[in-house]
Scaffold this active site. Structure first.
Site, PDB file in Angstrom:
ATOM      1  N   ASP A   1       7.716   1.660   9.177  1.00 41.09           N
ATOM      2  CA  ASP A   1       6.502   2.524   8.798  1.00 41.09           C
ATOM      3  C   ASP A   1       6.016   3.794   9.776  1.00 41.09           C
ATOM      4  O   ASP A   1       5.264   3.905  10.206  1.00 41.09           O
ATOM      5  CB  ASP A   1       5.228   1.401   9.194  1.00 41.09           C
TER       6      ASP A   1
ATOM      7  N   HIS B   1      -0.418  -6.456  15.701  1.00 38.85           N
ATOM      8  CA  HIS B   1       0.792  -6.909  15.658  1.00 38.85           C
ATOM      9  C   HIS B   1       1.880  -6.440  16.397  1.00 38.85           C
ATOM     10  O   HIS B   1       1.583  -5.337  16.779  1.00 38.85           O
ATOM     11  CB  HIS B   1       1.117  -6.967  14.105  1.00 38.85           C
TER      12      HIS B   1
ATOM     13  N   ARG C   1      -6.572   5.362  20.164  1.00 38.63           N
ATOM     14  CA  ARG C   1      -6.751   5.032  18.575  1.00 38.63           C
ATOM     15  C   ARG C   1      -6.336   3.398  18.309  1.00 38.63           C
ATOM     16  O   ARG C   1      -5.161   2.948  18.775  1.00 38.63           O
ATOM     17  CB  ARG C   1      -6.023   5.653  17.519  1.00 38.63           C
ATOM     18  N   LEU C   2      -7.242   2.680  18.044  1.00 41.21           N
ATOM     19  CA  LEU C   2      -7.019   1.063  17.847  1.00 41.21           C
ATOM     20  C   LEU C   2      -6.744   0.994  16.396  1.00 41.21           C
ATOM     21  O   LEU C   2      -7.529   1.029  15.369  1.00 41.21           O
ATOM     22  CB  LEU C   2      -8.158   0.362  18.298  1.00 41.21           C
ATOM     23  N   ASP C   3      -5.289   0.970  16.010  1.00 45.67           N
ATOM     24  CA  ASP C   3      -4.973   0.561  14.780  1.00 45.67           C
ATOM     25  C   ASP C   3      -4.967  -1.022  14.423  1.00 45.67           C
ATOM     26  O   ASP C   3      -4.597  -1.856  15.118  1.00 45.67           O
ATOM     27  CB  ASP C   3      -3.444   1.093  14.669  1.00 45.67           C
TER      28      ASP C   3
ATOM     29  N   GLU D   1      -9.988   2.558  14.393  1.00 49.56           N
ATOM     30  CA  GLU D   1      -9.699   3.187  13.194  1.00 49.56           C
ATOM     31  C   GLU D   1     -10.063   2.037  12.048  1.00 49.56           C
ATOM     32  O   GLU D   1      -9.188   0.997  12.017  1.00 49.56           O
ATOM     33  CB  GLU D   1      -8.098   3.778  13.002  1.00 49.56           C
TER      34      GLU D   1
ATOM     35  N   HIS E   1      -1.763  11.923   8.065  1.00 44.67           N
ATOM     36  CA  HIS E   1      -0.534  11.102   7.913  1.00 44.67           C
ATOM     37  C   HIS E   1      -0.738  10.278   6.645  1.00 44.67           C
ATOM     38  O   HIS E   1       0.588   9.797   5.977  1.00 44.67           O
ATOM     39  CB  HIS E   1       0.053  10.507   8.896  1.00 44.67           C
ATOM     40  N   ASP E   2      -2.071   9.799   6.340  1.00 42.03           N
ATOM     41  CA  ASP E   2      -2.169   8.668   5.401  1.00 42.03           C
ATOM     42  C   ASP E   2      -2.677   9.018   3.881  1.00 42.03           C
ATOM     43  O   ASP E   2      -2.297   8.527   3.089  1.00 42.03           O
ATOM     44  CB  ASP E   2      -3.188   7.893   5.902  1.00 42.03           C
TER      45      ASP E   2
ATOM     46  N   LYS F   1       3.827   8.763   0.485  1.00 44.65           N
ATOM     47  CA  LYS F   1       3.065   9.347   1.758  1.00 44.65           C
ATOM     48  C   LYS F   1       3.861  10.597   2.094  1.00 44.65           C
ATOM     49  O   LYS F   1       3.202  11.700   2.947  1.00 44.65           O
ATOM     50  CB  LYS F   1       2.523   8.336   2.777  1.00 44.65           C
TER      51      LYS F   1
END
Length: 568
Positions: free
Chosen positions: A54, A92, A271-273, A314, A376-377, A475
């Site tokens: 990813d 994760h 940044r909290l993904d 985020e 990026h998304d 993407k």
């Protein structure tokens, strides 16, 4: 101790290999005179770390990637006065992480046995066991759950004793089976060489077709199937991202160590993904549950604050759900995922009324945002629900798709839009005047501006990159890796040079600070944005029909002009 306030200056956003191939190459670009003082921060996407999938969002560990980054490059960024925004993936970690690999090796004896979520332990007493060995939760307990892929979010993991144990797996997973040869099979079961050779050929052919071991028909040797399947399963390998068990003290040790590592790298913003997936309770939503989500954030904030880190959670959610407002009310910075679509909408309507409404809400409620054009998304669309009507959003989608964009459905569900994948320059019709005006409006929005590197270089939709990426590679349309030479050449383009002039303006005048008073006015196709602070006044006058605009910065009292910029 509270976290220090993040800089309000412009933030570059890129992968470590987006320009030149390594982070050092990007640093070299930032040292060029054309980019001097253009950026105060750099959000480096997580392939800067030791990752596998990813493009960085599957973390093995937070050590620097030996192929893409180096401590020296980070020190060079500090010397340039550029702080960092770095990702922390709360929900994760990769199956290749040392913790998960220890489980595969040691099973129940692993100290990390409960570092990830054993699905059956989680649902014990709340469902029925299936023939495949996992619990099917009671229907009423999962009816409101949001799963990212078809079926239950499970990866069956083979333990050393031969048991298959289900672990919670919200995101990507892949199980791979290695080819076998005759000697492998002879070691696993009593076979003659000729038989083993024939079986190996049959098995390898079936695996190459994508069949799982249990699906393979061994024909005249089906009496060997149980042993063959068990042997193949014992050798299986995994890729994917496994959900962390936030009830485990070891996970909180991991959180503390990670935040310390990010601070040591020079992060000011974390940044909290995927944070909204991490808290899980039986009978509660598995996404943004209440109060679990807020308790998690409070605990992470308590660790981050003494390290001087500002958290940036985020999350994508429709405007009408007011998730952004809830985060802001709790004191967090929020992503302005509404601006990209609102700006394109303003160009198409030739009217900034809806954009002004959002600006007014930010200023009136004191919402601290990080805003952007591209990223990026893709260009977010789901977020606009409730801010624009359904028909307007549909027309917006159609407009960007007509300009070469690709629609990303929400996790495979048709007729549920999520985002359009396109470069922002292409989404604006590859119009230099519109690109410059969009950038000017972004820089006059209340908040911290984040600049996607490809927007800065006026990048066009990259269909070849999509083709190379294959299925699911949409993407890549907005992730073109530039060589250092290509980036240097593009610096000479007026649309690039003038964007850089605007970025230096945003960083160089005291009026652009978090304490500034920001006001918006609209009339017809025109928009006026005004900032007042530090004895200065900055004014943007723009027209969405002609894409013409001008900017002036003056001393409030003396009226002396400090800066003037006019569009192409």
């Amino acid at each position: 101790m509270e976290a220090k306030k993040a800089s309000w200056g412009v933030m570059l956003n890129a992968y470590p290999d987006s320009v030149g191939g390594t982070l050092a190459d990007i640093v070299g670009l930032l040292k060029r005179p054309e980019l001097r003082d253009a950026f105060r921060s750099f959000y480096i996407l997580p392939s800067i770390f030791n990752t596998d999938l990813d493009r960085g969002f599957s973390l093995i560990d937070y050590g620097l990637s030996e192929t893409l980054a180096s401590p020296e490059a980070l020190e060079d960024l500090k010397a340039l006065g550029i702080d960092l925004a770095l990702d922390f993936i709360l929900n994760h970690a990769s199956v290749l992480s040392k913790e998960f690999q220890d489980i595969l090796k040691n099973g129940d004896a692993s100290p990390y046995r409960d570092f990830f979520i054993d699905w059956n332990r989680f649902w014990e007493g709340h469902g029925s066991i299936t023939k495949d060995g996992y619990i099917q939760p009671d229907a009423e307990l999962i009816k409101d759950m949001f799963f990212r892929k078809p079926g239950l979010p499970i990866l069956m993991v083979r333990f050393p004793d031969g048991r298959d144990v289900p672990y919670w797996n919200t995101f990507y997973q892949e199980v791979r089976y290695s080819p076998v040869d005759a000697q492998d099979l002879m070691r696993a079961m009593p076979l003659q060489y000729g038989t083993a050779e024939a079986l190996a050929k049959l098995v390898n052919g079936a695996l190459a077709e994508g069949k799982a071991p249990r699906e393979i028909d061994l024909g005249r040797w089906n009496n060997c199937k149980a042993q063959a399947v068990d042997y193949l399963e014992s050798r299986r390998k995994y890729l994917g991202q496994m959900d962390l068990n936030i009830r485990s003290p070891l996970v909180w040790d991991y959180y503390r160590n990670t935040l310390q590592t990010l601070a040591d790298y020079g992060a000011a913003i974390v940044r909290l993904d995927a944070f909204a997936y991490a808290p899980k309770e039986v009978g509660a939503r598995n996404f943004l549950n209440d109060p679990g989500t807020w308790e998690l954030l409070d605990k992470v904030q308590a660790i981050a604050a003494p390290l001087g880190l500002t958290l940036l959670p985020e999350i994508h959610a429709g405007y009408a759900e007011k998730t952004y407002a809830l985060l802001a009310d709790k004191g967090y910075m929020v992503y302005d995922f509404f601006l990209p679509g609102l700006l394109i909408d303003a160009f198409e309507r030739r009217n900034g009324t809806y954009l002004k409404r959002w600006i007014d809400e930010i200023t009136e409620k004191g919402i601290r945002t990080v805003n952007m054009l591209g990223c990026h998304d893709g260009i977010p669309l789901l977020d606009l629900k409730g801010l624009l009507d359904e028909g307007s959003i549909r027309r917006l989608i159609d407009t960007v798709v007509a300009r070469g964009g690709y629609v990303k459905d929400l996790h495979g569900q048709k007729n549920v839009y999520y985002q359009v994948n396109a470069t922002y320059y292409s989404a604006l019709g590859e119009d230099d005047r519109r690109m410059l005006l969009a950038r000017a409006v972004q820089l006059f929005m209340p908040g911290k501006p984040q600049v996607w590197y490809l927007d800065l270089f006026a990048g066009k939709n990259d269909y070849e990159a999509m083709r190379r990426a294959g299925a699911g590679g949409h993407k890549e349309i907005n992730r073109t890796n530039l060589t250092a030479e290509e980036a240097a050449q593009r610096l000479g383009r007026p649309v690039v040079a003038r964007q850089l002039e605007l970025l230096r303006m945003r960083n160089g005048f005291a009026v652009f600070c978090e304490e500034a008073a920001v006001a918006a006015q609209t009339a017809g196709s025109s928009l006026c944005l005004t900032w007042r602070a530090a004895g200065q006044k900055a004014v943007l006058n723009a027209d969405f029909e002609s894409a013409a605009f001008d900017i002036s910065i003056t001393e409030e009292t003396a009226g002396k002009e400090l800066f003037r910029f006019q569009s192409l």
